[in-house]
Design an enzyme around this catalytic site. Sequence first.
Site, PDB file in Angstrom:
ATOM      1  CE  LYS A  96     -43.147  -1.937  14.153  1.00 17.00           C
ATOM      2  NZ  LYS A  96     -42.110  -0.977  14.152  1.00 17.00           N
ATOM      3  CE1 TYR A 150     -48.220   4.712   9.900  1.00 15.62           C
ATOM      4  CE2 TYR A 150     -48.492   2.336  10.156  1.00 15.62           C
ATOM      5  CZ  TYR A 150     -47.685   3.450  10.144  1.00 15.62           C
ATOM      6  OH  TYR A 150     -46.341   3.311  10.376  1.00 15.62           O
ATOM      7  CB  SER A 158     -46.346   0.518   7.093  1.00 13.53           C
ATOM      8  OG  SER A 158     -45.210  -0.342   7.135  1.00 13.53           O
ATOM      9  CD  GLU A 216     -35.967  -9.333  23.342  1.00 12.99           C
ATOM     10  OE1 GLU A 216     -36.031  -8.355  24.113  1.00 12.99           O
ATOM     11  OE2 GLU A 216     -34.995  -9.530  22.596  1.00 12.99           O
ATOM     12  CE  LYS A 220     -39.213  -2.828  14.951  1.00 11.64           C
ATOM     13  NZ  LYS A 220     -38.812  -1.426  14.969  1.00 11.64           N
ATOM     14  CE  LYS A 238     -34.162  -1.504  10.192  1.00 18.86           C
ATOM     15  NZ  LYS A 238     -35.049  -0.436  10.722  1.00 18.86           N
ATOM     16  NE  ARG A 297     -37.388  -1.091   7.442  1.00 19.01           N
ATOM     17  CZ  ARG A 297     -36.989  -2.351   7.570  1.00 19.01           C
ATOM     18  NH1 ARG A 297     -36.523  -3.007   6.532  1.00 19.01           N
ATOM     19  NH2 ARG A 297     -37.047  -2.947   8.753  1.00 19.01           N
TER      20      ARG A 297
END
Length: 335
Positions: free
Chosen positions: A259, A324, A285, A244, A202, A228, A212
């Site tokens: 992602k 979505y 998103s 990872e 990610k 982040k 968000r």
Amino acid sequence: MTLPPLAAYPALRLRRPRQADWSRRLVRESVMTPADLIWSMVVHEGEGRIPVASMPGIERLSVAECAKAAVEARDLGIPAIAVFPYIDGSTKDAAGSRAADPDGVVSRAVRAMKAAAPEVGIMCDVALDPFTDHGHDGLIVDGRIDNDSTIEKLVEQALVQARAGCDILAPSDMMDGRVGILRKALEAEGFQDVMIMSYAAKYASAFYGPYRDAIGSGKLGTLGPSDKKTYQQDPANSDEALREVALDIAEGADMVMVKPGMPYLDIIQRVVETFSMPTFAFQVSGEYAMIMAAAQNGWIDEERAILESLGAFKRAGCAGVISYFAPRAAKLLGA
Ligand code: PBG
């Protein structure tokens, strides 16, 4: 690749199989079906449906509306729903306390969806950011995101989700070691059949912006770092993604995720080729918002762009896509 001699060209007509729909279908290398979709859904604590401004066509759903959506998913042939909570800002705190509330909106939504359509798989995000007033996925200790105390909190949250009936736990926090600890906690509590899909690779991405807004997550930087980047990956890195993913598989992940999706197709392809694990892309998103914004301006054909963007993940080797667009795409694919 060495090309055949020029004289051979008139016979080598790659356009031949492209000339008709039937022959295009016959030679098609990858196919997208509703069974490849996980429906990304936002639940809120109030009643009805509330539009998300930055994601035209997306609404936050009440628990009752989520249950109806689960029935719709079943009828459309969509195998699973990923549920994300919008939490009232006044009830958040620095510890993300409500993440482990057994009567919180996630638990209620999971129970309602499983009651309405038990044959639909339900996936929950294991992460604190919807519940923390600072918007981070982890607990802040001395101004830094603290790995190990965050994992303790995530385990509490995950067990609440499992008890509510969640089928797939999807840790999206990017703390080190969380998959293994979650797996052990699930076994110890008798949840050996609950699956883990890790957000394995990610990235610290700009494409999460509208999410968000959708979940009402706080502006980063009020407390703790303003981004982040100390836990999510550097978008410049590719080998690191393989490390990872390798760790998460070793720790017990059943499925892995990359992602965002479209800007990271190269990562998806490497992960699939290296590990042969069920690999999922999250069409996030911002990817949704870009397609919708361009379509609403008349700059691209909305339906074709939706299907082409999703199909790219199948071509890259994905088992499926969290999106979505899932219900719209399933309708388009079924038509
Ligand atoms: C956070 C989380 C994020 C998304 C899913 N889980 C955002 C973030 O990491 O900041 C993004 C989903 C999207 O953009 O659609 N745990």
